[in-house]
Design a protein around this motif. Structure first.
Motif, mmCIF file in Angstrom:
data_model
loop_
_atom_site.group_PDB
_atom_site.id
_atom_site.type_symbol
_atom_site.label_atom_id
_atom_site.label_comp_id
_atom_site.label_asym_id
_atom_site.label_seq_id
_atom_site.Cartn_x
_atom_site.Cartn_y
_atom_site.Cartn_z
ATOM 1 N N PRO A 38 0.973 -1.231 -0.269
ATOM 2 C CA PRO A 38 0.220 -0.101 0.445
ATOM 3 C C PRO A 38 0.877 1.078 -0.132
ATOM 4 C CG PRO A 38 -0.578 -1.938 1.755
ATOM 5 C CD PRO A 38 0.593 -1.773 1.254
ATOM 6 N N ALA A 39 0.609 1.892 -0.275
ATOM 7 C CA ALA A 39 1.059 3.150 -0.680
ATOM 8 C C ALA A 39 1.509 3.912 0.394
ATOM 9 C CB ALA A 39 0.261 4.296 -1.599
ATOM 10 N N SER A 40 0.358 4.008 1.600
ATOM 11 C CA SER A 40 1.116 3.833 3.241
ATOM 12 C C SER A 40 2.009 3.776 3.792
ATOM 13 C CB SER A 40 -0.287 3.842 3.342
ATOM 14 O OG SER A 40 -0.818 2.358 3.966
ATOM 15 N N VAL A 41 2.131 2.282 3.302
ATOM 16 C CA VAL A 41 3.804 2.064 3.365
ATOM 17 C C VAL A 41 4.935 2.214 2.833
ATOM 18 C CG1 VAL A 41 4.968 -0.549 3.823
ATOM 19 C CG2 VAL A 41 2.658 -0.824 4.358
ATOM 20 N N ALA A 42 5.006 2.373 1.674
ATOM 21 C CA ALA A 42 6.224 2.442 0.798
ATOM 22 C C ALA A 42 6.069 4.189 0.869
ATOM 23 C CB ALA A 42 5.729 1.973 -0.650
ATOM 24 N N VAL A 43 5.334 4.981 1.517
ATOM 25 C CA VAL A 43 5.776 6.880 1.806
ATOM 26 C C VAL A 43 6.943 6.810 3.215
ATOM 27 C CG1 VAL A 43 3.912 7.098 3.278
ATOM 28 C CG2 VAL A 43 4.697 8.647 2.030
ATOM 29 N N ARG A 44 6.611 5.693 3.769
ATOM 30 C CA ARG A 44 7.103 6.115 4.683
ATOM 31 C C ARG A 44 8.829 5.513 4.552
ATOM 32 N NH1 ARG A 44 5.290 5.582 10.038
ATOM 33 N NH2 ARG A 44 3.013 6.221 10.269
ATOM 34 N N HIS A 45 9.063 4.903 3.491
ATOM 35 C CA HIS A 45 10.337 4.495 3.134
ATOM 36 C C HIS A 45 11.149 5.825 2.344
ATOM 37 C CE1 HIS A 45 10.894 1.663 5.107
ATOM 38 N NE2 HIS A 45 9.440 0.862 3.986
ATOM 39 N N LEU A 46 10.273 7.222 1.830
ATOM 40 C CA LEU A 46 10.538 8.038 0.869
ATOM 41 C C LEU A 46 12.134 9.036 1.420
ATOM 42 C CD1 LEU A 46 7.426 9.397 -0.664
ATOM 43 C CD2 LEU A 46 9.265 8.672 -1.955
ATOM 44 N N SER A 47 12.277 9.891 0.521
ATOM 45 C CA SER A 47 13.456 10.312 1.398
ATOM 46 C C SER A 47 13.084 12.114 1.493
ATOM 47 C CB SER A 47 14.470 10.467 0.355
ATOM 48 O OG SER A 47 14.247 11.505 -1.157
ATOM 49 N N ILE A 48 13.643 12.666 1.946
ATOM 50 C CA ILE A 48 12.602 13.840 2.138
ATOM 51 C C ILE A 48 12.360 15.351 0.867
ATOM 52 C CG2 ILE A 48 12.802 16.675 3.185
ATOM 53 C CD1 ILE A 48 14.475 15.504 5.112
#
Length: 490
Positions: A38-48
């Motif tokens: 889910p996008a809500s999981v992947a977003v936590r690994h995005l850089s600033i």
């Protein structure tokens, strides 16, 4: 990217850092597996930077824009901020920054050698001036995001629940984001949240500390009062700021009354001409918008990013130091200097002097110049150079206002010395290229100076001298770091 596609080692990392996968998340984040998550999981690994670029995508999607590039047709730009668009924008903020644990981890894993945190005047010109100036030594510049964080707001004030009332704010802060779009894309500027967005108790604690500090420090109170007076004087009814916004928000009937209160010397020949002018100013004002049907009010706020105590907590997490254009904020930094973190102790006095230094070449360092420092891996050398200059000219009182003058004078001397050496090398190269006539002059004066066509050596006697001049030119940047500013002057 299609699901299950292979991520090559040399591909740009999906976290959005701008670095190659092999130098970034390889072995740390399973991005191929996350393509199904889910996008809500992947977003936590995005850089600033990845979160900033994703937010830009959400902005453009919500506003149905094809380009990020300013300047704007403000009338057209403002029309795109429908209540539905504003709601989508604020929903994206909560999605991209879900909680404090994620926030802290995101900032901690991106700690760099030198990063700056800007808290000050948030008018685009002021922010841009600070960003470009401090980019010559900072790897990254953080700005607390001026968009309100909806997840921490009461329902009656929440922009997701009341988007129509946040249209002016959304326009104002989106314009700031667009102004800095190229710098964000380059990874130099990063908008971030503040701890108080996620932790209400921290917000209350920092506000209480600020309150007690200002009660105890008379000089701080006086500085804030002076700044407020200066703001009122600068923000005239026709300046495009909040004072004009207040004027434009009056009803037409009220404006007719204002017109009748003018002296006979006013420039408008009739009430209708005055209202025609007001309508023009409403169209061209950066963030004024008419109320939608059924709307009676509009939220509008100014900000300095955050207060000093909150900024200090951000610096503790990110390893940053504070930069600002506010005298009161610099005074807070000075009063707390011995108790602040290492980065603040090392860099804040210099940052204050650089911020106030009257030096034309520092007014607006262009993005290509800032990127060139990074591309050629000379950012660290520039930093060492500036520290050396700072040590040679600073006042015993590191926060003295005289240091801005001292730093500007010393940098001017260094630039003159670099210019003299550059001219000397030019003369030597011109001497050895004498046999080329007009071609030589073109090579010397246009900046095509890092090489000479191979055939040139055959028409010049003494190729050793030519090679020496070429070598001197190539090594100039290392031997004279102040030569960087010569390019800015031209």
């Amino acid at each position: 990217m299609a699901k299950h596609s292979k991520i090559g080692r040399n591909d740009e990392c999906l976290c959005g850092s701008g670095r190659k996968y092999k130098h970034c998340c390889l072995g740390k984040v399973a991005w191929e597996a996350l393509q199904d998550a889910p996008a809500s999981v992947a977003v936590r690994h995005l850089s600033i930077r990845g979160r900033n670029l994703t937010f830009f995508g959400k902005l453009c999607e919500a506003l149905q824009l094809d380009s990020l590039a300013p300047p704007f047709d403000y009338a057209k730009f403002k029309r795109a901020f429908t209540p539905r668009a504003v709601k989508s924008i604020y929903e994206a903020i909560s999605f991209l920054w879900p909680d404090y644990e994620d926030y802290r981890q995101c900032l901690e894993r991106e700690r760099a050698e030198v990063t700056s945190l800007y808290t000050g005047n948030y008018e685009p010109k002021a922010v841009f001036s600070a960003v470009t100036r401090h980019s010559i030594y900072s790897q990254k510049i953080y700005l607390p995001d001026p968009f309100e964080y909806p997840s921490s707001m009461r329902d009656e004030f929440n922009p997701i629940l009341h988007p129509a009332e946040y249209r002016a704010n959304a326009i104002k802060w989106a314009a700031l984001w667009f102004t800095l779009s190229d710098w964000i894309g380059a990874g130099i500027v990063n908008f971030i949240r503040i701890p108080g967005d996620f932790l209400p108790e921290v917000r209350l604690e920092t506000l209480q500390i600020q309150k007690e500090k200002f009660e105890q420090e008379e000089e701080l109170r006086e500085l804030v009062e002076q700044q407020a007076e200066e703001f009122v004087k600068s923000d005239s009814p026709m300046s495009g700021g909040m004072t004009e916004h207040f004027l434009l928000s009056h009803s037409d009937d009220a404006l007719r009354g204002i017109y009748r209160s003018f002296s006979d010397q006013n420039p408008w020949k009739s009430e209708d001409k005055f209202l025609e002018f007001i309508r023009y100013r409403r169209d061209t004002h950066p963030y004024y918008v008419e109320n939608v049907e059924g709307q009676n009010s509009q939220f509008l706020h100014g900000t300095t990013g955050t207060n000093y105590e909150m900024a200090k907590r951000i610096c503790e997490i990110s390893g940053s130091h504070i930069i600002t254009d506010l005298r009161s904020r610099w005074k807070e930094v000075e009063l707390d200097h011995k108790h602040a973190g290492e980065a603040m102790q090392v860099w804040s006095p210099f940052a204050k002097a650089l911020q106030s230094a009257e030096l034309k070449v520092l007014q607006h360092v262009p993005l290509p110049a800032a990127l060139q420092l990074r591309k050629e891996e000379r950012l660290r050398n520039m930093r060492y150079f500036l520290q050396k200059v700072w040590r040679s000219c600073k006042d015993p009182n590191e926060f003295s206002t005289a240091n801005a003058t001292n730093l500007a004078a010393e940098l001017e001397d260094q630039i003159r010395e670099a210019k003299a050496e550059w001219d000397k090398i030019d003369q030597e190269l011109a001497k050895w290229l004498g046999g080329l006539g007009g071609i030589a002059a073109t090579l010397v004066t246009t900046g095509a100076v890092d090489f000479v066509p191979a055939g040139a050596a055959t028409v010049v006697a003494g190729t050793t001298g030519l090679g020496l001049a070429q070598w001197q030119r190539k090594s100039f940047k290392c031997r004279f770091p102040a030569g960087f500013f010569l390019g800015l002057k031209s």
